[in-house]
Design a protein around this motif. Structure first.
Motif, mmCIF file in Angstrom:
data_model
loop_
_atom_site.group_PDB
_atom_site.id
_atom_site.type_symbol
_atom_site.label_atom_id
_atom_site.label_comp_id
_atom_site.label_asym_id
_atom_site.label_seq_id
_atom_site.Cartn_x
_atom_site.Cartn_y
_atom_site.Cartn_z
ATOM 1 N N SER A 13 0.824 -1.204 0.000
ATOM 2 C CA SER A 13 0.000 0.000 0.000
ATOM 3 C C SER A 13 0.859 1.256 0.000
ATOM 4 O O SER A 13 0.596 2.208 -0.747
ATOM 5 N N ALA A 14 1.911 1.253 0.816
ATOM 6 C CA ALA A 14 2.803 2.410 0.872
ATOM 7 C C ALA A 14 3.508 2.618 -0.466
ATOM 8 O O ALA A 14 3.683 3.755 -0.920
ATOM 9 N N ALA A 15 3.915 1.522 -1.102
ATOM 10 C CA ALA A 15 4.562 1.629 -2.412
ATOM 11 C C ALA A 15 3.605 2.218 -3.437
ATOM 12 O O ALA A 15 3.977 3.095 -4.232
ATOM 13 N N ASN A 16 2.354 1.783 -3.423
ATOM 14 C CA ASN A 16 1.370 2.306 -4.372
ATOM 15 C C ASN A 16 1.078 3.775 -4.124
ATOM 16 O O ASN A 16 0.964 4.570 -5.066
ATOM 17 N N GLU A 17 0.962 4.146 -2.868
ATOM 18 C CA GLU A 17 0.664 5.545 -2.536
ATOM 19 C C GLU A 17 1.815 6.471 -2.896
ATOM 20 O O GLU A 17 1.599 7.652 -3.199
ATOM 21 N N SER A 18 3.039 5.948 -2.888
ATOM 22 C CA SER A 18 4.200 6.793 -3.181
ATOM 23 C C SER A 18 4.270 7.209 -4.646
ATOM 24 O O SER A 18 4.843 8.251 -4.977
ATOM 25 N N GLY A 19 3.715 6.391 -5.530
ATOM 26 C CA GLY A 19 3.807 6.671 -6.952
ATOM 27 C C GLY A 19 5.171 6.374 -7.545
ATOM 28 O O GLY A 19 5.400 6.591 -8.742
ATOM 29 N N LEU A 20 6.093 5.872 -6.729
ATOM 30 C CA LEU A 20 7.448 5.575 -7.179
ATOM 31 C C LEU A 20 7.519 4.184 -7.805
ATOM 32 O O LEU A 20 6.668 3.335 -7.552
ATOM 33 N N THR A 21 8.533 3.961 -8.606
ATOM 34 C CA THR A 21 8.766 2.622 -9.133
ATOM 35 C C THR A 21 9.151 1.700 -7.984
ATOM 36 O O THR A 21 10.088 1.984 -7.239
ATOM 37 N N PRO A 22 8.468 0.591 -7.825
ATOM 38 C CA PRO A 22 8.808 -0.329 -6.732
ATOM 39 C C PRO A 22 9.910 -1.308 -7.134
ATOM 40 O O PRO A 22 10.063 -1.657 -8.302
ATOM 41 N N VAL A 23 10.652 -1.747 -6.131
ATOM 42 C CA VAL A 23 11.629 -2.814 -6.291
ATOM 43 C C VAL A 23 11.240 -3.922 -5.319
ATOM 44 O O VAL A 23 11.062 -3.674 -4.122
ATOM 45 N N VAL A 24 11.095 -5.128 -5.840
ATOM 46 C CA VAL A 24 10.712 -6.288 -5.041
ATOM 47 C C VAL A 24 11.962 -7.105 -4.758
ATOM 48 O O VAL A 24 12.677 -7.508 -5.683
ATOM 49 N N PHE A 25 12.247 -7.360 -3.483
ATOM 50 C CA PHE A 25 13.407 -8.133 -3.075
ATOM 51 C C PHE A 25 12.973 -9.545 -2.692
ATOM 52 O O PHE A 25 12.020 -9.727 -1.932
ATOM 53 N N VAL A 26 13.701 -10.532 -3.216
ATOM 54 C CA VAL A 26 13.365 -11.944 -3.003
ATOM 55 C C VAL A 26 14.557 -12.631 -2.341
ATOM 56 O O VAL A 26 15.623 -12.763 -2.957
ATOM 57 N N HIS A 27 14.387 -13.074 -1.108
ATOM 58 C CA HIS A 27 15.484 -13.746 -0.425
ATOM 59 C C HIS A 27 15.491 -15.226 -0.765
ATOM 60 O O HIS A 27 14.523 -15.784 -1.301
ATOM 61 N N GLY A 28 16.597 -15.880 -0.447
ATOM 62 C CA GLY A 28 16.734 -17.299 -0.721
ATOM 63 C C GLY A 28 16.693 -18.133 0.541
ATOM 64 O O GLY A 28 16.189 -17.707 1.588
#
Length: 281
Positions: A13-28
């Motif tokens: 929700s915070a990422a969407n409200e920011s309007g910024l390009t999101p980066v998704v981090f995936v751990h192993g």
């Protein structure tokens, strides 16, 4: 598939409200999503929104994870990938994706499904079609694969196993610090899936390398990695570059082992990843 947690939904929700390009981090394997905290801060300072979903049912912190290691058992590559797809589906802006180890394999699965604008796979686990199997990789995975009864279990590495597979390029005191700070149990199933990928046409350790909507891809390789040696990362790069029309690059990080996203040199790797996304994402 477990639902997204309240914490994950709040980050989305915070990422969407920011309007910024999101980066998704995936751990192993053998890490939690909190291992990305310093990376997230760096990318946010650079003007990105970030989310780092956990694998389904992961405990919230290392202490809880060590108290209930069996919760990690039986998690499979497809279920984890679907969990990240569910998170990405809730984003209003197409994200970039960064993954490490098995998270790097999952990041490429996400890219192959066309949901990433740019992808960075750091010392990624191999998938079907990646043929080299160096001795150091076999030794690193033997803690799990050496006992077929581990298949449906969660496995915790000993400090000696962690040192060989992750921290071989570090002094012992830093290796011990990383082990005490970050290491948690991990499901054995993904390792068995990857190990049998080239003889199992129905394997979940599979990536769509041909999708023209994959987007730009950077594979980052630690040159001293015992778990994912250069022979694997170079074979993966050649496979992606040959089969996909999109930009495919490889970056070697000299003298670095599998711990390169959490050890003292994490920022060097993060800067390379950030620069690639800034240029191509």
């Amino acid at each position: 598939m477990p639902d997204l947690t309240d914490h994950e939904l709040a980050d989305i929700s915070a990422a969407n409200e920011s309007g910024l390009t999101p980066v998704v981090f995936v751990h192993g394997l053998w890490l939690l999503s909190s291992s990305w905290d310093r990376w997230r801060a760096l990318f946010q300072e650079a003007g990105y929104a970030t989310i780092a979903p956990a694998w389904p049912d992961d405990p919230e912190d290392v202490q809880a994870a060590r108290a209930e290691p069996d919760v990690f058992a039986k998690k499979m590559i497809k279920g984890v990938t679907d969990h990240y797809l569910a998170a990405i589906d809730r984003l209003t802006v197409k994200p970039a994706v960064v993954g490490h180890s098995f998270g790097g394999l999952i990041a490429q699965r996400l890219a192959g499904s066309g949901v990433s604008r740019a992808t960075v796979a750091i010392d990624p686990a191999p998938f079907r079609g990646v043929l080299p199997l160096p001795l150091s990789s076999l030794k690193s995975s033997s803690a799990v694969l050496g006992n077929p009864a581990n298949y449906g279990k969660a496995v915790t590495l000993t400090f000696e196993q962690f040192t060989y597979g992750w921290a071989n390029a570090l002094p012992e005191d830093e290796a011990r610090e990383l082990y005490d700070t970050y290491h948690v149990a991990a499901p054995a199933v993904p390792l068995f899936e990857a190990a049998s990928a080239n003889v199992n046409p129905w394997t979940q350790a599979k990536v769509d390398t041909k999708n023209p909507d994959r987007g730009p891809l950077l594979i980052v390789a630690g040159t001293a990695d015992n778990t994912v040696p250069l022979a694997i990362t170079h074979a993966m790069y050649k496979l992606q570059a040959k089969k996909n029309p999109g930009l495919t690059e490889i970056a070697e990080i000299e003298g670095r082992g599998h711990s390169l996203v959490i050890d003292h040199g994490w920022k060097d790797v993060a800067d390379v990843s950030l620069a690639f996304i800034q240029k191509n994402g």
